[in-house]
Write a protein that holds these residues in place. Structure first.
Motif, PDB file in Angstrom:
ATOM      1  N   THR A  45      -6.602 -10.463  -5.552  1.00  0.00           N
ATOM      2  CA  THR A  45      -7.480 -10.625  -6.661  1.00  0.00           C
ATOM      3  C   THR A  45      -8.018  -9.154  -6.854  1.00  0.00           C
ATOM      4  OG1 THR A  45      -8.250 -12.856  -6.418  1.00  0.00           O
ATOM      5  CG2 THR A  45      -9.833 -11.349  -7.647  1.00  0.00           C
ATOM      6  N   ALA A  46      -8.464  -8.480  -5.896  1.00  0.00           N
ATOM      7  CA  ALA A  46      -8.673  -6.880  -5.647  1.00  0.00           C
ATOM      8  C   ALA A  46      -7.714  -6.244  -6.398  1.00  0.00           C
ATOM      9  CB  ALA A  46      -9.099  -6.396  -4.394  1.00  0.00           C
ATOM     10  N   PHE A  47      -6.335  -6.329  -6.073  1.00  0.00           N
ATOM     11  CA  PHE A  47      -5.241  -5.610  -6.445  1.00  0.00           C
ATOM     12  C   PHE A  47      -5.181  -5.901  -8.122  1.00  0.00           C
ATOM     13  CE2 PHE A  47      -0.966  -5.166  -8.240  1.00  0.00           C
ATOM     14  CZ  PHE A  47      -0.425  -4.026  -8.039  1.00  0.00           C
ATOM     15  N   TYR A  48      -5.206  -6.742  -8.612  1.00  0.00           N
ATOM     16  CA  TYR A  48      -5.333  -7.195  -9.975  1.00  0.00           C
ATOM     17  C   TYR A  48      -6.439  -6.638 -10.609  1.00  0.00           C
ATOM     18  CZ  TYR A  48      -1.517 -10.391  -9.159  1.00  0.00           C
ATOM     19  OH  TYR A  48      -0.292 -10.836  -8.649  1.00  0.00           O
ATOM     20  N   LYS A  49      -7.568  -6.598 -10.301  1.00  0.00           N
ATOM     21  CA  LYS A  49      -8.811  -6.145 -10.686  1.00  0.00           C
ATOM     22  C   LYS A  49      -8.775  -4.300 -10.860  1.00  0.00           C
ATOM     23  CE  LYS A  49     -12.196  -9.421  -9.706  1.00  0.00           C
ATOM     24  NZ  LYS A  49     -13.548 -10.032  -8.962  1.00  0.00           N
ATOM     25  N   LYS A  50      -8.044  -4.055  -9.862  1.00  0.00           N
ATOM     26  CA  LYS A  50      -7.922  -2.480  -9.721  1.00  0.00           C
ATOM     27  C   LYS A  50      -6.923  -2.078 -10.911  1.00  0.00           C
ATOM     28  CE  LYS A  50      -5.491   0.929  -7.058  1.00  0.00           C
ATOM     29  NZ  LYS A  50      -4.637   1.233  -5.952  1.00  0.00           N
ATOM     30  N   GLU A  61     -11.415 -11.684 -14.848  1.00  0.00           N
ATOM     31  CA  GLU A  61     -11.679 -12.970 -14.454  1.00  0.00           C
ATOM     32  C   GLU A  61     -12.010 -13.758 -15.503  1.00  0.00           C
ATOM     33  OE1 GLU A  61     -13.938 -16.240 -11.617  1.00  0.00           O
ATOM     34  OE2 GLU A  61     -13.427 -14.423 -10.826  1.00  0.00           O
ATOM     35  N   ARG A 100       0.630  -1.233  -0.214  1.00  0.00           N
ATOM     36  CA  ARG A 100      -0.078   0.186  -0.087  1.00  0.00           C
ATOM     37  C   ARG A 100       0.708   1.153   0.158  1.00  0.00           C
ATOM     38  NH1 ARG A 100      -5.024  -1.687   0.077  1.00  0.00           N
ATOM     39  NH2 ARG A 100      -6.016   0.380   0.244  1.00  0.00           N
ATOM     40  N   GLU A 111      -8.233 -12.801  -1.478  1.00  0.00           N
ATOM     41  CA  GLU A 111      -8.870 -11.580  -1.816  1.00  0.00           C
ATOM     42  C   GLU A 111      -8.166 -10.337  -2.221  1.00  0.00           C
ATOM     43  OE1 GLU A 111     -11.834 -11.585   1.144  1.00  0.00           O
ATOM     44  OE2 GLU A 111     -12.594 -13.318   0.676  1.00  0.00           O
ATOM     45  N   LYS A 112      -7.019 -10.145  -1.380  1.00  0.00           N
ATOM     46  CA  LYS A 112      -6.126  -8.847  -1.558  1.00  0.00           C
ATOM     47  C   LYS A 112      -5.431  -8.738  -2.863  1.00  0.00           C
ATOM     48  CE  LYS A 112      -3.437  -7.958   1.956  1.00  0.00           C
ATOM     49  NZ  LYS A 112      -2.024  -7.687   2.930  1.00  0.00           N
TER      50      LYS A 112
END
Length: 161
Positions: free
Chosen positions: A127-132, A137, A94, A124-125
């Protein structure tokens, strides 16, 4: 923070970063024995030397600490690259390290049309980073590494407009 290509001299620090990142990311998701087997295999000195020769590998450095690293394959005949690893030590997360590593890689992968990755389904952390960062998916699947099977998500990011 300094982003630069990894050298063989960085191997011990990359191994430390891989271990601390994996322990934090997968605690409670992947048994410690499975983590140990994966780290021993994927981050052995021999494997890292081979990956250095065959792929793009950058480290982020904070003073004398490798705070993170990224490893991406060169585009193949389909102009697709694979994100093999992106890890940042927990105490440096971060703070823009992951973003800086992505930028360095994207500059090198100018010929890639698509970047793919596998992420552990319960991470989840991650996956969220990559989506951002524009990954979507594509598929959920089982991935076997040695004697261990993981539930993974295949994600892709297109560089085509």
């Amino acid at each position: 923070m300094n982003i630069r290509k990894m050298t063989e001299a960085d191997i011990p620090k990359v191994q430390e970063t891989a271990e601390s990142s994996w322990r934090e990311a997968y605690e409670g998701l992947i048994e410690k024995d499975a983590q140990d087997r994966f780290l021993e295999y994927a981050y052995s000195s021999q494997m890292l030397k081979m990956r250095l020769k065959r792929s793009v590998f950058f480290v982020a450095e904070e003073e004398d600490v490798v705070s993170g690293f990224i490893n991406v394959t060169y585009p193949n005949g389909d102009r697709e690259s694979v994100l093999a690893a992106l890890y940042v030590r927990p105490e440096y997360q971060r703070m823009g390290t992951g973003e800086a590593l992505f930028r360095a890689c994207f500059d090198v992968l100018e010929e890639a049309d698509v970047l793919t990755l596998n992420v552990e389904a319960e991470n989840e952390k991650g996956t969220a980073f990559y989506k951002k960062h524009g990954f979507v998916e594509v598929e959920r699947m089982e991935e076997t590494i040695g004697e261990d099977t993981f539930q993974s998500i295949l994600m892709k990011k297109s560089f085509l407009s």
